[in-house]
Write a protein that holds these residues in place. Structure first.
Motif, PDB file in Angstrom:
ATOM      1  N   ILE A 147      69.581 -18.822 -10.246  1.00  0.00           N
ATOM      2  CA  ILE A 147      70.997 -18.779 -10.611  1.00  0.00           C
ATOM      3  C   ILE A 147      71.729 -17.661  -9.855  1.00  0.00           C
ATOM      4  N   GLY A 148      71.039 -16.545  -9.636  1.00  0.00           N
ATOM      5  CA  GLY A 148      71.679 -15.431  -8.911  1.00  0.00           C
ATOM      6  C   GLY A 148      72.114 -15.849  -7.521  1.00  0.00           C
ATOM      7  N   SER A 149      71.270 -16.626  -6.837  1.00  0.00           N
ATOM      8  CA  SER A 149      71.567 -17.099  -5.479  1.00  0.00           C
ATOM      9  C   SER A 149      72.689 -18.136  -5.494  1.00  0.00           C
ATOM     10  N   SER A 150      72.743 -18.921  -6.550  1.00  0.00           N
ATOM     11  CA  SER A 150      73.805 -19.927  -6.657  1.00  0.00           C
ATOM     12  C   SER A 150      75.155 -19.259  -6.885  1.00  0.00           C
ATOM     13  N   LEU A 151      75.149 -18.217  -7.714  1.00  0.00           N
ATOM     14  CA  LEU A 151      76.419 -17.548  -8.037  1.00  0.00           C
ATOM     15  C   LEU A 151      76.949 -16.751  -6.847  1.00  0.00           C
ATOM     16  N   SER A 152      76.072 -16.168  -6.051  1.00  0.00           N
ATOM     17  CA  SER A 152      76.562 -15.329  -4.946  1.00  0.00           C
ATOM     18  C   SER A 152      77.306 -16.160  -3.907  1.00  0.00           C
ATOM     19  N   MET A 153      76.980 -17.430  -3.787  1.00  0.00           N
ATOM     20  CA  MET A 153      77.630 -18.250  -2.755  1.00  0.00           C
ATOM     21  C   MET A 153      78.678 -19.197  -3.318  1.00  0.00           C
ATOM     22  N   SER A 154      78.977 -19.100  -4.594  1.00  0.00           N
ATOM     23  CA  SER A 154      79.908 -20.055  -5.212  1.00  0.00           C
ATOM     24  C   SER A 154      81.308 -19.973  -4.609  1.00  0.00           C
ATOM     25  N   TYR A 209      75.284 -12.589   2.188  1.00  0.00           N
ATOM     26  CA  TYR A 209      74.582 -11.298   2.280  1.00  0.00           C
ATOM     27  C   TYR A 209      74.672 -10.594   0.925  1.00  0.00           C
ATOM     28  N   ASN A 210      73.803 -11.047   0.007  1.00  0.00           N
ATOM     29  CA  ASN A 210      73.857 -10.477  -1.353  1.00  0.00           C
ATOM     30  C   ASN A 210      72.878  -9.315  -1.533  1.00  0.00           C
ATOM     31  N   LYS A 211      72.178  -8.983  -0.456  1.00  0.00           N
ATOM     32  CA  LYS A 211      71.362  -7.750  -0.381  1.00  0.00           C
ATOM     33  C   LYS A 211      70.068  -7.790  -1.196  1.00  0.00           C
ATOM     34  N   ILE A 212      69.783  -8.936  -1.825  1.00  0.00           N
ATOM     35  CA  ILE A 212      68.525  -9.022  -2.579  1.00  0.00           C
ATOM     36  C   ILE A 212      67.786 -10.285  -2.133  1.00  0.00           C
ATOM     37  N   GLN A 213      66.517 -10.134  -1.746  1.00  0.00           N
ATOM     38  CA  GLN A 213      65.723 -11.308  -1.403  1.00  0.00           C
ATOM     39  C   GLN A 213      64.694 -11.557  -2.489  1.00  0.00           C
ATOM     40  N   SER A 214      63.718 -12.429  -2.235  1.00  0.00           N
ATOM     41  CA  SER A 214      62.875 -12.926  -3.331  1.00  0.00           C
ATOM     42  C   SER A 214      62.142 -11.838  -4.093  1.00  0.00           C
ATOM     43  N   PHE A 215      61.719 -10.796  -3.401  1.00  0.00           N
ATOM     44  CA  PHE A 215      60.817  -9.851  -4.054  1.00  0.00           C
ATOM     45  C   PHE A 215      61.235  -8.415  -3.763  1.00  0.00           C
ATOM     46  N   LEU A 233      67.494  -8.462  -9.219  1.00  0.00           N
ATOM     47  CA  LEU A 233      66.450  -9.344  -8.682  1.00  0.00           C
ATOM     48  C   LEU A 233      65.969 -10.355  -9.727  1.00  0.00           C
ATOM     49  N   ALA A 234      65.908  -9.922 -10.990  1.00  0.00           N
ATOM     50  CA  ALA A 234      65.324 -10.765 -12.042  1.00  0.00           C
ATOM     51  C   ALA A 234      65.980 -12.141 -12.104  1.00  0.00           C
ATOM     52  N   TRP A 235      67.305 -12.195 -11.789  1.00  0.00           N
ATOM     53  CA  TRP A 235      68.013 -13.472 -11.904  1.00  0.00           C
ATOM     54  C   TRP A 235      67.808 -14.365 -10.693  1.00  0.00           C
ATOM     55  N   HIS A 236      66.880 -13.969  -9.804  1.00  0.00           N
ATOM     56  CA  HIS A 236      66.381 -14.937  -8.822  1.00  0.00           C
ATOM     57  C   HIS A 236      65.435 -15.909  -9.536  1.00  0.00           C
ATOM     58  N   TYR A 237      64.921 -15.456 -10.679  1.00  0.00           N
ATOM     59  CA  TYR A 237      63.875 -16.233 -11.361  1.00  0.00           C
ATOM     60  C   TYR A 237      64.254 -16.687 -12.769  1.00  0.00           C
TER      61      TYR A 237
END
Lengths: 314, 290
Positions: free
Chosen positions: B40-47, B185-191, B259-263
């Protein structure tokens, strides 16, 4: 075979302006002909196979028929996920051409030995896998793949392969090409090892063993009917390929026989078994793997003789 | 949705894209909540990027998703599928009800963007695939004399993939000025944080050094996004890179920059709060101050 491929592709491109050729910075003294005639449909993408394959996918999505070209493993393994996801998953019109498959680049070392490519490619969805046995088959295969919708893999030798067929055979995807009749053993060959296989059959004849030969350029889909007919007709099926015995033609035929109603036929797989650490020319490495005519004949004769001896004891 | 190529009237467009961004965020939140899905974090950053693209930039027609002259939009960061499906549904490519099937058994809508859904050009999910395919499409457009543009939206983390840098070399070589790469460029990747895993900085300089025309923008400012995307190409023969500085989880206070909201997937209570925050957001994506 590679020159035959390029000449054929030029003929096809003359008639069909959807045809493009991409190479990964290889093809010296081979691809210039196409590049000169069709400069707008030729791209040397650079030493970048992942991008080459992705670009091919994009071009194909826009309606092009795209051939990618490089040596042995480079156009498939370096970019395997692009092949799997971008091309196969999307059923795109991209035909991957690998030259020097098998052991023709033997002295270059294992990095240049294309001996697991068929195993990898035939596992992919929607992928047609073709390994022509001589320059005539290479020409027909190039035509067929260009006209066939969807992904294709053309496994070629390096160059200088002898012409085997006296007349142009009927070439169809999923159909084998009968080469020689024989009642004791059926040798099924895929790729440039076909000529050695035919010589092996001649050597076997001298030893009183009647060996038929079938060329099986279409490995995926395989000509299952022809395999089963051969298994019903001869006591031994022998697969011959310049490829690992794991996952290639031998495995494909084994899968068919294992699931078939009992035919009584036994299977012998001739292929690359010597491992990756041997250095030498193609002839040397074929000999090492008993993939030269004498080696193939020797292996066939030993299993047939052993079976004969066992039958005699009963 | 077929838009004029010139900049649309700014006020009307801002209103439309603001509403669209709200709808995308709300849909994506409901989708991942229902499916207990991740990203969801990745979806929101590009909305906001999607809202401006589909709300005013892309020449596409929901009634004719295969229209030959359409602009091509490729989502290379396929894990942002929830918001990508949401924008397609909200702009009429398929019924909004389909969104309820996201990640359900037998659905067309897989957790990573999947072709076969109207409006989806490329199945993605494995990173580093979109830009090479975009190069191929842009090359075909040049060869065919077609006027369409190709937009590829990438994540920052996926710039670790070497395949992207092969494509970044390729596009200027072939003068693909019809290609626009957008980095979320949301500055957080998977891990981990990008700067701690594989620092991309100086990112704009890298693209410039490879021969791209670069614009750095606030990826939540609709006017800036529209301006940057409308202006491309900035120089004949040069592809454009838009580096969109964004916030992972943007629009939901307790998700932002974590990061947690990547998962994680929001629970019922979190969903209610998140939807309320999204509904209250203004055009810049910030919560309105009372």
């Amino acid at each position: 075979m590679r020159n035959t491929f390029v000449s054929t592709l030029c003929e096809l491109a003359e008639r069909d302006d959807r045809i493009w050729l991409l190479c990964g910075d290889l093809g010296y003294s081979v691809l210039e002909k196409f590049a000169a005639r069709f400069p707008d449909r030729y791209v040397n993408v650079g030493v970048a196979e992942q991008n080459m394959t992705g670009v091919a996918a994009g071009l194909a999505m826009a309606g092009k028929v795209v051939f990618t070209y490089s040596i042995a493993n480079f156009p498939i393994m370096r970019c395997l996920e692009q092949v799997r996801n971008d091309i196969c998953y999307h059923r795109l019109n991209v035909k991957i051409v690998a030259v020097g498959c098998g052991l023709p680049y033997g002295t270059h070392g294992y990095t240049h030995h294309g001996v697991e490519d068929v195993a990898v490619m035939r596992a992919l969805p929607n992928m047609t896998v073709v390994a022509p046995g001589d320059p005539i088959e290479a020409r027909l295969a190039t035509h067929t793949l260009a006209e066939r919708e969807g992904p294709g893999y053309l496994r070629l030798g390096k160059g200088g392969e002898a012409t085997v067929h006296a007349d142009e055979p009927v070439f169809q995807i999923g159909r084998a090409i009968p080469v020689r009749e024989g009642g004791d053993v059926t040798l099924i060959a895929a790729g440039a090892i076909l000529a050695e296989t035919i010589r092996a059959a001649e050597l076997l004849a001298e030893r009183g063993i009647s060996a038929g030969v079938i060329s099986m350029p279409s490995i995926a889909p395989l000509d299952v009917t022809t395999v089963l007919e051969a298994a019903a007709r001869t006591r031994w099926i022998v697969t011959v390929e310049e490829h690992s015995v794991t996952g290639g033609l031998g495995s494909a035929v084994a899968e068919v026989l294992a699931e078939a109603p009992a035919t009584g036929a036994r299977l012998l797989r001739c292929g690359v078994t010597a491992g990756p650490y041997s250095v030498g020319g193609q002839a040397y490495l074929r000999g090492l793997n008993q993939l030269d005519a004498a080696g193939i004949a020797q292996r066939v004769a030993s299993v047939v003789d052993m079976a004969g001896a066992r039958a005699g004891r009963r | 949705m077929a838009n004029e190529s010139e900049m649309p009237e700014a006020g009307a467009m801002a209103e439309r894209t603001t509403a669209l961004a709200r709808a995308i965020r709300a849909d994506a939140l409901r989708m991942v909540h229902r499916a207990n899905a991740s990203h969801i974090g990745s979806s929101l950053s590009m909305s906001d990027l999607l809202a401006v693209l589909y709300g005013g930039i892309l020449r596409v027609d929901p009634a004719r998703p295969d229209w030959a002259e359409r602009d091509r939009f490729i989502l290379s960061k396929g894990h942002g599928a929830a918001s990508a499906y949401a924008v397609l549904a909200e702009t009429g490519f398929f019924p909004v009800e389909w969104l309820e099937t996201y990640c359900q058994d037998g659905s067309k809508l897989a957790g990573h963007l999947t072709r076969g859904v109207p409006g989806v050009e490329l199945s993605s999910g494995s990173l580093g695939h979109g830009l090479p395919v975009g190069c191929g499409l842009a090359l075909a457009a040049k060869a065919d004399g077609a006027a369409y543009r190709v937009f590829v939206l990438l994540s920052d983390g996926e710039l670790d993939e070497g395949s992207n840098w092969e494509a970044i070399l390729f596009a200027p070589q072939h003068r693909l000025d019809n290609l626009v790469a957008i980095v979320d460029y949301n500055k957080i990747q998977s891990f981990g944080r990008v700067e701690e895993v594989l620092n991309l900085e100086p990112l704009a300089d890298k693209w410039r050094a490879f021969g791209w025309e670069v614009r750095e923008i606030d990826g939540h400012d609709h006017a800036r996004i529209a301006e940057a995307l409308s202006g491309a190409p900035y120089e004949a023969g040069k592809p454009t890179a838009i580096i969109a500085h964004t916030v992972k989880g943007k629009g939901v206070s307790f998700m932002e920059d974590l990061l947690a909201w990547h998962y994680k997937s929001p629970n019922d209570e979190q969903l209610t709060q998140a939807l309320a925050e999204v509904a209250a957001a203004n055009s810049a994506g910030r919560e309105e101050t009372a």
